[in-house]
Design an enzyme around this catalytic site. Structure first.
Site, mmCIF file in Angstrom:
data_model
loop_
_atom_site.group_PDB
_atom_site.id
_atom_site.type_symbol
_atom_site.label_atom_id
_atom_site.label_comp_id
_atom_site.label_asym_id
_atom_site.label_seq_id
_atom_site.Cartn_x
_atom_site.Cartn_y
_atom_site.Cartn_z
ATOM 1 N N ASN A 99 0.830 -1.199 0.000
ATOM 2 C CA ASN A 99 0.000 0.000 0.000
ATOM 3 C C ASN A 99 0.863 1.247 0.000
ATOM 4 O O ASN A 99 2.034 1.206 0.382
ATOM 5 C CB ASN A 99 -0.930 0.006 1.220
ATOM 6 N N CYS A 100 0.246 2.352 -0.388
ATOM 7 C CA CYS A 100 0.895 3.649 -0.449
ATOM 8 C C CYS A 100 1.601 3.932 0.881
ATOM 9 O O CYS A 100 1.011 3.692 1.933
ATOM 10 C CB CYS A 100 -0.159 4.721 -0.737
ATOM 11 N N PRO A 101 2.839 4.386 0.848
ATOM 12 C CA PRO A 101 3.647 4.850 -0.286
ATOM 13 C C PRO A 101 4.620 3.802 -0.835
ATOM 14 O O PRO A 101 5.458 4.126 -1.664
ATOM 15 C CB PRO A 101 4.425 6.009 0.318
ATOM 16 N N GLU A 102 4.536 2.573 -0.364
ATOM 17 C CA GLU A 102 5.530 1.559 -0.729
ATOM 18 C C GLU A 102 5.684 1.318 -2.234
ATOM 19 O O GLU A 102 6.824 1.239 -2.717
ATOM 20 C CB GLU A 102 5.248 0.246 -0.004
ATOM 21 N N ASP A 107 -2.672 -1.733 -5.219
ATOM 22 C CA ASP A 107 -3.141 -0.540 -4.510
ATOM 23 C C ASP A 107 -3.782 0.419 -5.515
ATOM 24 O O ASP A 107 -3.110 0.897 -6.427
ATOM 25 C CB ASP A 107 -1.964 0.132 -3.803
#
Length: 80
Positions: free
Chosen positions: A16-19, A43
């Site tokens: 998920n954000c920001p990964e 995501d």
């Protein structure tokens, strides 16, 4: 869209954000100029984040598509 020819693949499935964008930044740095990276993500925020990433850093978004909740992107790294 059929699968475009690519030099490397980033599988950000389940992240998920920001990964996904953090990993994208790392993978693009390692790619040769003009190389194409395929990104696989789940995501939904990548629909917004990855195109903006490309515009901001000058890379070319060659294509994107969604397949049953999986988002696919093909990015060409800008010339050095």
């Amino acid at each position: 869209m059929t699968d475009l020819i690519h030099d490397a693949t980033l599988d950000a499935t389940g992240l998920n954000c920001p990964e996904p964008v953090m990993m994208l930044h790392k993978h693009v740095r390692e790619l040769a100029a003009g190389g194409v990276l395929k990104v696989i993500a789940t995501d939904p925020s990548t629909r917004r984040d990855i195109p903006k990433f490309c515009v901001f850093l000058g890379h070319e978004l060659l294509g994107q598509q969604e397949e049953a909740g999986t988002y696919l992107y093909w990015i060409r790294k800008k010339a050095d």
